[in-house]
Design an enzyme around this catalytic site. Structure first.
Site, PDB file in Angstrom:
ATOM      1  N   ARG A 119      -7.806   3.689  13.756  1.00  0.00           N
ATOM      2  CA  ARG A 119      -7.012   4.873  14.067  1.00  0.00           C
ATOM      3  C   ARG A 119      -6.453   4.862  15.496  1.00  0.00           C
ATOM      4  O   ARG A 119      -5.363   5.397  15.716  1.00  0.00           O
ATOM      5  CB  ARG A 119      -7.864   6.137  13.848  1.00  0.00           C
ATOM      6  CG  ARG A 119      -8.415   6.290  12.441  1.00  0.00           C
ATOM      7  CD  ARG A 119      -7.333   6.216  11.391  1.00  0.00           C
ATOM      8  NE  ARG A 119      -7.867   6.518  10.047  1.00  0.00           N
ATOM      9  CZ  ARG A 119      -7.162   6.449   8.941  1.00  0.00           C
ATOM     10  NH1 ARG A 119      -5.895   6.074   8.989  1.00  0.00           N
ATOM     11  NH2 ARG A 119      -7.703   6.739   7.775  1.00  0.00           N
ATOM     12  N   GLU A 134      -9.349   4.363  -1.903  1.00  0.00           N
ATOM     13  CA  GLU A 134      -8.136   4.142  -2.682  1.00  0.00           C
ATOM     14  C   GLU A 134      -8.449   3.469  -4.015  1.00  0.00           C
ATOM     15  O   GLU A 134      -9.555   2.960  -4.234  1.00  0.00           O
ATOM     16  CB  GLU A 134      -7.144   3.253  -1.916  1.00  0.00           C
ATOM     17  CG  GLU A 134      -6.732   3.775  -0.554  1.00  0.00           C
ATOM     18  CD  GLU A 134      -5.549   3.021   0.032  1.00  0.00           C
ATOM     19  OE1 GLU A 134      -4.792   2.402  -0.764  1.00  0.00           O
ATOM     20  OE2 GLU A 134      -5.387   3.044   1.268  1.00  0.00           O
ATOM     21  N   GLU A 172     -10.783   3.955   3.997  1.00  0.00           N
ATOM     22  CA  GLU A 172      -9.862   4.771   3.198  1.00  0.00           C
ATOM     23  C   GLU A 172     -10.151   4.538   1.724  1.00  0.00           C
ATOM     24  O   GLU A 172     -10.108   3.399   1.243  1.00  0.00           O
ATOM     25  CB  GLU A 172      -8.401   4.449   3.517  1.00  0.00           C
ATOM     26  CG  GLU A 172      -7.971   4.949   4.878  1.00  0.00           C
ATOM     27  CD  GLU A 172      -6.455   4.955   5.069  1.00  0.00           C
ATOM     28  OE1 GLU A 172      -5.992   5.647   5.993  1.00  0.00           O
ATOM     29  OE2 GLU A 172      -5.758   4.270   4.296  1.00  0.00           O
ATOM     30  N   LYS A 230      -3.873  -2.015  10.060  1.00  0.00           N
ATOM     31  CA  LYS A 230      -4.227  -2.130   8.646  1.00  0.00           C
ATOM     32  C   LYS A 230      -4.385  -3.571   8.164  1.00  0.00           C
ATOM     33  O   LYS A 230      -4.798  -3.781   7.023  1.00  0.00           O
ATOM     34  CB  LYS A 230      -3.112  -1.482   7.797  1.00  0.00           C
ATOM     35  CG  LYS A 230      -2.867  -0.007   8.090  1.00  0.00           C
ATOM     36  CD  LYS A 230      -3.861   0.866   7.375  1.00  0.00           C
ATOM     37  CE  LYS A 230      -3.471   2.319   7.424  1.00  0.00           C
ATOM     38  NZ  LYS A 230      -4.341   3.175   6.617  1.00  0.00           N
ATOM     39  N   GLN A 241      -3.527   2.567  15.271  1.00  0.00           N
ATOM     40  CA  GLN A 241      -2.504   3.160  14.401  1.00  0.00           C
ATOM     41  C   GLN A 241      -1.687   4.219  15.132  1.00  0.00           C
ATOM     42  O   GLN A 241      -0.458   4.266  15.013  1.00  0.00           O
ATOM     43  CB  GLN A 241      -3.167   3.763  13.157  1.00  0.00           C
ATOM     44  CG  GLN A 241      -2.184   4.302  12.132  1.00  0.00           C
ATOM     45  CD  GLN A 241      -2.887   4.805  10.878  1.00  0.00           C
ATOM     46  OE1 GLN A 241      -4.109   4.798  10.777  1.00  0.00           O
ATOM     47  NE2 GLN A 241      -2.110   5.252   9.907  1.00  0.00           N
ATOM     48  N   TYR A 297       2.362   3.127  15.306  1.00  0.00           N
ATOM     49  CA  TYR A 297       3.018   3.413  14.025  1.00  0.00           C
ATOM     50  C   TYR A 297       4.448   3.918  14.151  1.00  0.00           C
ATOM     51  O   TYR A 297       5.214   3.874  13.178  1.00  0.00           O
ATOM     52  CB  TYR A 297       2.181   4.384  13.189  1.00  0.00           C
ATOM     53  CG  TYR A 297       2.351   5.842  13.496  1.00  0.00           C
ATOM     54  CD1 TYR A 297       3.111   6.659  12.660  1.00  0.00           C
ATOM     55  CD2 TYR A 297       1.735   6.421  14.601  1.00  0.00           C
ATOM     56  CE1 TYR A 297       3.256   8.008  12.925  1.00  0.00           C
ATOM     57  CE2 TYR A 297       1.877   7.763  14.873  1.00  0.00           C
ATOM     58  CZ  TYR A 297       2.636   8.556  14.029  1.00  0.00           C
ATOM     59  OH  TYR A 297       2.781   9.895  14.304  1.00  0.00           O
ATOM     60  N   ASP A 299      -9.085   0.458   2.177  1.00  0.00           N
ATOM     61  CA  ASP A 299      -8.078   0.036   3.159  1.00  0.00           C
ATOM     62  C   ASP A 299      -8.621   0.358   4.550  1.00  0.00           C
ATOM     63  O   ASP A 299      -8.305   1.387   5.131  1.00  0.00           O
ATOM     64  CB  ASP A 299      -6.763   0.772   2.878  1.00  0.00           C
ATOM     65  CG  ASP A 299      -5.667   0.418   3.863  1.00  0.00           C
ATOM     66  OD1 ASP A 299      -5.652  -0.734   4.323  1.00  0.00           O
ATOM     67  OD2 ASP A 299      -4.835   1.282   4.164  1.00  0.00           O
ATOM     68  N   THR A 319      -4.894   6.790   0.398  1.00  0.00           N
ATOM     69  CA  THR A 319      -6.159   7.522   0.396  1.00  0.00           C
ATOM     70  C   THR A 319      -6.130   8.685  -0.583  1.00  0.00           C
ATOM     71  O   THR A 319      -5.180   9.458  -0.630  1.00  0.00           O
ATOM     72  CB  THR A 319      -6.479   8.037   1.808  1.00  0.00           C
ATOM     73  OG1 THR A 319      -6.460   6.932   2.698  1.00  0.00           O
ATOM     74  CG2 THR A 319      -7.838   8.706   1.861  1.00  0.00           C
ATOM     75  N   THR A 362      -9.004  -5.618   3.857  1.00  0.00           N
ATOM     76  CA  THR A 362      -8.951  -4.684   2.731  1.00  0.00           C
ATOM     77  C   THR A 362      -9.953  -5.168   1.699  1.00  0.00           C
ATOM     78  O   THR A 362      -9.876  -6.326   1.265  1.00  0.00           O
ATOM     79  CB  THR A 362      -7.541  -4.639   2.097  1.00  0.00           C
ATOM     80  OG1 THR A 362      -6.595  -4.218   3.080  1.00  0.00           O
ATOM     81  CG2 THR A 362      -7.500  -3.675   0.920  1.00  0.00           C
ATOM     82  N   ASP A 379       0.847  -1.189   0.000  1.00  0.00           N
ATOM     83  CA  ASP A 379       0.000   0.000   0.000  1.00  0.00           C
ATOM     84  C   ASP A 379       0.886   1.244   0.000  1.00  0.00           C
ATOM     85  O   ASP A 379       1.749   1.401   0.862  1.00  0.00           O
ATOM     86  CB  ASP A 379      -0.911  -0.003   1.235  1.00  0.00           C
ATOM     87  CG  ASP A 379      -2.115   0.909   1.048  1.00  0.00           C
ATOM     88  OD1 ASP A 379      -2.439   1.235  -0.098  1.00  0.00           O
ATOM     89  OD2 ASP A 379      -2.733   1.275   2.060  1.00  0.00           O
ATOM     90  N   PHE A 395       1.200   5.668  -0.417  1.00  0.00           N
ATOM     91  CA  PHE A 395       0.716   6.823   0.361  1.00  0.00           C
ATOM     92  C   PHE A 395       0.872   8.053  -0.523  1.00  0.00           C
ATOM     93  O   PHE A 395       1.451   9.044  -0.134  1.00  0.00           O
ATOM     94  CB  PHE A 395       1.582   6.921   1.628  1.00  0.00           C
ATOM     95  CG  PHE A 395       1.129   7.909   2.671  1.00  0.00           C
ATOM     96  CD1 PHE A 395      -0.157   7.929   3.157  1.00  0.00           C
ATOM     97  CD2 PHE A 395       2.051   8.804   3.220  1.00  0.00           C
ATOM     98  CE1 PHE A 395      -0.545   8.826   4.145  1.00  0.00           C
ATOM     99  CE2 PHE A 395       1.682   9.707   4.206  1.00  0.00           C
ATOM    100  CZ  PHE A 395       0.374   9.712   4.672  1.00  0.00           C
ATOM    101  N   HIS A 438      -4.209  13.953   1.235  1.00  0.00           N
ATOM    102  CA  HIS A 438      -4.424  13.128   2.424  1.00  0.00           C
ATOM    103  C   HIS A 438      -3.177  13.128   3.307  1.00  0.00           C
ATOM    104  O   HIS A 438      -3.264  13.295   4.528  1.00  0.00           O
ATOM    105  CB  HIS A 438      -4.769  11.698   2.009  1.00  0.00           C
ATOM    106  CG  HIS A 438      -4.754  10.706   3.124  1.00  0.00           C
ATOM    107  ND1 HIS A 438      -5.711  10.669   4.108  1.00  0.00           N
ATOM    108  CD2 HIS A 438      -3.873   9.704   3.423  1.00  0.00           C
ATOM    109  CE1 HIS A 438      -5.444   9.693   4.967  1.00  0.00           C
ATOM    110  NE2 HIS A 438      -4.328   9.093   4.575  1.00  0.00           N
ATOM    111  N   GLU A 490      -9.765  12.427   8.275  1.00  0.00           N
ATOM    112  CA  GLU A 490      -9.662  13.785   7.725  1.00  0.00           C
ATOM    113  C   GLU A 490     -10.975  14.547   7.878  1.00  0.00           C
ATOM    114  O   GLU A 490     -10.985  15.705   8.285  1.00  0.00           O
ATOM    115  CB  GLU A 490      -9.312  13.723   6.241  1.00  0.00           C
ATOM    116  CG  GLU A 490      -7.928  13.244   5.906  1.00  0.00           C
ATOM    117  CD  GLU A 490      -7.750  13.120   4.417  1.00  0.00           C
ATOM    118  OE1 GLU A 490      -7.376  14.126   3.777  1.00  0.00           O
ATOM    119  OE2 GLU A 490      -8.005  12.027   3.870  1.00  0.00           O
TER     120      GLU A 490
END
Length: 433
Positions: free
Chosen positions: A250, A214, A212, A266, A253, A257, A246, A363, A270, A136, A138, A143, A377
């Site tokens: 949060r 995508e 997300e 994640k 994450q 992360y 995806d 995203t 998916t 994946d 970014f 985003h 967001e």
């Protein structure tokens, strides 16, 4: 250019016009074996049955390879390469064309029509590829900037490397599922009170479940280990695109992360759309992406300035009590890096990609709030709720259903679309902990 017209009835506004011809894997109640098909209007053309009844008799190129249409994935067909994909798609278009040169193949063959043309409402669609690896990226810069502002402030929103390379991470192929598969709310380790000085995590059903928006690209041609793919050849290594959700946690994450990026936040699910739109079908919709104001290294310099696609993307959310609303409208043009650039960078170390590998875009958000491709967001990190009928949402609740729609074009007789990708949230298991 006028739209292609067909002797076969294709509803106006169908994502699967004659200009499209997307490929997928289907089964039916009467024939449970999974095999290759293409979508045309509100039907699927079963290519196994079509091939078995001399449907490809006028296309010598594919005749030695017709067994690929009996496979339970698109991997074998994809591995034949883009020139073969192109001639097969064009041949199918010509068979369905209003003034077809091959009327006896299907137009005047009612027996084959009955056997091979299956109403979409009667087929089950499956995962189109056997996916070995999933990476994946970014590369939706709006985003990336919006998320960076939340966590690091505007001055440091984008990391120094962001405009020099397509940032990505290796995700989990085993949990990629076709549209319609339910997504269970996971358990995870997270901080119940992130603002507290005491950083004591819990393991519990997560709270901040997000989608997300995508796109995903499937690899068709593998490269040998140790041999990078040249940017000028990278597009020929791609089969086609799907929409991709995806799903993201949060609260997990934000806890996990640093220092190595996304992991359990994640890997639990998916969702992808089930019809793969070929690169050739998307070619007329190429546009400029987000302009990169940095000098790009030679191995990432792509010819031309039209490298991404004008794909109109929409997110609809239906709550567990039946209220529904469109919560985002975005576009595939909101990408800083293209899929060929992502592939070239991925293989730049000599990493060997395989047929069926999946590349996610990250995203895709525009600049306005209504163009934001995730709830993180849209709600400014959970600070503001959005209205869904008479309800409010910050993050997803059990029973909520998220649907992505993607389509190219405005002519209702010549749309090139992906259909939808949908997932409904199921409650977490009771693990007794």
């Amino acid at each position: 250019m006028p739209p292609l017209r067909s002797w076969f009835s294709i509803p106006r506004g169908s994502h699967f016009s004659l200009a499209n011809i997307p490929f997928g894997i289907v089964s039916t109640a009467s024939n449970k074996s999974q095999r290759v098909a293409v979508a045309i209007g509100d039907h699927a053309l079963d290519l196994e049955a079509f091939a078995a009844n001399n449907g490809f008799s006028a296309l010598s190129t594919i005749q030695p390879h017709q067994a690929v249409f009996s496979e339970p994935s698109l991997n074998a067909f994809a591995a034949l390469g883009r020139p073969i994909h192109s001639v097969v798609r064009k041949y199918i278009q010509s068979v369905f064309a209003e003034n077809t040169d091959f009327p006896n193949v299907l137009k005047n063959n009612s027996a084959l029509q009955t056997q091979a043309l299956l109403p979409l409402k009667e087929v089950q669609c499956h995962l189109p590829f056997k996916i070995g690896d999933y990476t994946d990226f970014f590369v939706g810069m709006n985003h990336a900037y919006n998320c960076g502002v939340m966590f690091r402030g505007p001055a440091n929103a984008l990391n120094p490397n962001y405009k020099h390379l397509p940032v990505g991470y290796h995700s989990r192929a085993s949990s990629v599922v076709p549209s319609g598969t339910p997504i269970r709310r996971p358990h995870g380790q997270f901080l119940p009170n992130p603002s507290s000085e005491e950083k004591a995590p819990v393991y519990a059903p997560i709270n901040r479940l997000d989608y997300e928006l995508e796109l995903g690209a499937f690899v068709c041609m593998p490269n040998k280990m140790g041999e990078p793919v040249h940017i000028g050849e990278a597009e020929d290594n791609l089969f086609g695109l799907v929409m991709l959700n995806d799903w993201s946690v949060r609260d997990v994450q934000s806890w996990e992360y640093i220092p190595l990026g996304p992991f359990n936040a994640k890997n639990f699910g998916t969702s992808i759309s089930t019809w793969v739109v070929l690169m050739d079908a998307l070619e007329p919709f190429k546009v400029k992406g987000i302009e990169n104001d940095k000098e790009v290294l030679p191995y990432l310099k792509q010819k031309g300035d039209k490298t991404v696609y004008d794909i109109q993307l929409k997110v609809d959310l239906e709550t567990n009590s039946g209220n529904s609303s469109t919560v985002a409208n975005s576009n595939g043009r909101h990408l800083l890096w293209s899929f060929p650039q992502c592939l070239a960078h991925h293989t730049s170390t000599g990493c060997n990609l395989q047929t069926g590998d999946l590349l996610g875009s990250g995203t895709i958000s525009g600049t306005a709030p209504e163009e934001h491709g995730c709830l993180l967001e849209r709600t400014e990190g959970g600070k503001k709720s959005i209205k869904i009928g008479n309800e409010e949402r910050v993050f997803l609740k059990d029973g909520d259903e998220v649907t992505f729609t993607g389509v190219c074009g405005t002519d209702e007789e010549a749309l090139v679309g992906f259909g939808t990708v949908t997932g409904r949230i199921e409650p977490a298991l009771n693990l007794g902990c």
